[in-house]
Design a protein around this motif. Structure first.
Motif, PDB file in Angstrom:
ATOM      1  N   VAL A 173     -28.186-123.040 -17.314  1.00  0.00           N
ATOM      2  CA  VAL A 173     -28.532-122.200 -16.162  1.00  0.00           C
ATOM      3  C   VAL A 173     -29.963-122.540 -15.780  1.00  0.00           C
ATOM      4  N   THR A 174     -30.186-122.815 -14.503  1.00  0.00           N
ATOM      5  CA  THR A 174     -31.534-123.142 -14.026  1.00  0.00           C
ATOM      6  C   THR A 174     -32.186-121.982 -13.299  1.00  0.00           C
ATOM      7  N   GLN A 175     -31.348-121.049 -12.810  1.00  0.00           N
ATOM      8  CA  GLN A 175     -31.897-119.922 -12.060  1.00  0.00           C
ATOM      9  C   GLN A 175     -30.857-118.814 -11.966  1.00  0.00           C
ATOM     10  N   ILE A 176     -31.324-117.565 -11.997  1.00  0.00           N
ATOM     11  CA  ILE A 176     -30.480-116.399 -11.764  1.00  0.00           C
ATOM     12  C   ILE A 176     -30.989-115.725 -10.499  1.00  0.00           C
ATOM     13  N   GLU A 177     -30.074-115.364  -9.594  1.00  0.00           N
ATOM     14  CA  GLU A 177     -30.444-114.698  -8.353  1.00  0.00           C
ATOM     15  C   GLU A 177     -29.705-113.372  -8.239  1.00  0.00           C
ATOM     16  N   ALA A 178     -30.418-112.337  -7.811  1.00  0.00           N
ATOM     17  CA  ALA A 178     -29.823-111.034  -7.521  1.00  0.00           C
ATOM     18  C   ALA A 178     -29.788-110.876  -6.005  1.00  0.00           C
ATOM     19  N   LEU A 179     -28.640-110.416  -5.494  1.00  0.00           N
ATOM     20  CA  LEU A 179     -28.481-110.263  -4.054  1.00  0.00           C
ATOM     21  C   LEU A 179     -28.071-108.840  -3.694  1.00  0.00           C
ATOM     22  N   LYS A 180     -28.572-108.368  -2.568  1.00  0.00           N
ATOM     23  CA  LYS A 180     -28.132-107.119  -1.950  1.00  0.00           C
ATOM     24  C   LYS A 180     -27.636-107.529  -0.577  1.00  0.00           C
ATOM     25  N   GLY A 181     -26.335-107.403  -0.353  1.00  0.00           N
ATOM     26  CA  GLY A 181     -25.753-107.959   0.862  1.00  0.00           C
ATOM     27  C   GLY A 181     -25.871-109.469   0.793  1.00  0.00           C
ATOM     28  N   THR A 182     -26.452-110.070   1.815  1.00  0.00           N
ATOM     29  CA  THR A 182     -26.651-111.526   1.801  1.00  0.00           C
ATOM     30  C   THR A 182     -28.093-111.909   1.469  1.00  0.00           C
ATOM     31  N   SER A 183     -28.944-110.910   1.223  1.00  0.00           N
ATOM     32  CA  SER A 183     -30.360-111.181   0.938  1.00  0.00           C
ATOM     33  C   SER A 183     -30.608-111.314  -0.559  1.00  0.00           C
ATOM     34  N   VAL A 184     -31.346-112.356  -0.935  1.00  0.00           N
ATOM     35  CA  VAL A 184     -31.774-112.521  -2.320  1.00  0.00           C
ATOM     36  C   VAL A 184     -32.948-111.567  -2.547  1.00  0.00           C
ATOM     37  N   VAL A 185     -32.783-110.632  -3.499  1.00  0.00           N
ATOM     38  CA  VAL A 185     -33.829-109.633  -3.750  1.00  0.00           C
ATOM     39  C   VAL A 185     -34.679-109.969  -4.965  1.00  0.00           C
TER      40      VAL A 185
END
Length: 194
Positions: A173-185
């Motif tokens: 894994v190189t990165q973890i992203e959290a999203l709300k709707g389509t926006s990366v938060v």
């Protein structure tokens, strides 16, 4: 060869290869109050854990600790125990059993101001996502692909999602992203551990 045997062979191969096969996130939420109570031996790991903030550990309602999830990996399984505290916060631990002893692999306490808390070692990634701020979590892998991760979403008073993720064999894994709707938060880059 018909399709059914091919699918069975493929699933068997993935299981032997240690590939984490996980469905897309479901809309189901684990009811914290009805989750199984943690055994006394598991509850006591919170008080022995030197990595957790003592200010929160003193406020934990240890008798209300629940086992809310289990992740199975080749040769072992990890259980997720969550203990609520008196001010609406909580601590959690991913633990494995070694005889009558529980060993914590990952642990942390609630951070209501952040969308996500990520911990990792050379094998697995631990993710805690704040349900009020995050809808979806995805992992970017070393081969350039992305995986939408199926978190274990837990009801109030916890109101968070948890996952212990192990990428497919040969990938990191190189990165973890959290999203709300389509926006990366929130974005959390994962640095390789030597």
């Amino acid at each position: 060869m018909t399709r059914a045997p091919v699918l069975i062979v493929l699933v068997g191969f993935l299981a032997l290869a240690g590939v984490g096969f996980r469905a897309a996130p479901s809309s189901g939420i684990i009811n914290f109050a009805s989750a199984p109570r943690a055994p006394q031996s598991a509850r006591s790991t919170f008080t022995r854990n030197t990595l957790l903030p003592k200010s929160i550990v003193r406020r934990l309602k240890l008798s209300q600790t629940r086992r809310v999830a289990t992740e199975v990996f080749p040769g072992m399984s990890e259980r997720l125990f969550v203990a609520p505290a008196t001010r609406g916060d909580y601590c959690y631990e991913w633990v494995s059993a070694l005889g009558s002893t529980w060993l914590a692999e990952f642990s942390a306490c609630d951070v209501r101001t952040r969308p996500m808390v990520v911990g990792y070692d050379d094998t697995r990634i631990s993710i805690m996502a704040n349900k009020a701020l995050v809808e979806v979590v995805r992992a970017k892998l070393s081969n350039g692909s992305e995986a939408q991760l199926a978190l274990h979403w837990v009801s109030a008073p916890i109101s968070a999602g948890f996952l212990l993720y192990q990428p497919p064999k040969g990938l990191q894994v190189t990165q973890i992203e959290a999203l709300k709707g389509t926006s990366v938060v929130e974005t959390d880059p994962i640095t390789a551990i030597p």
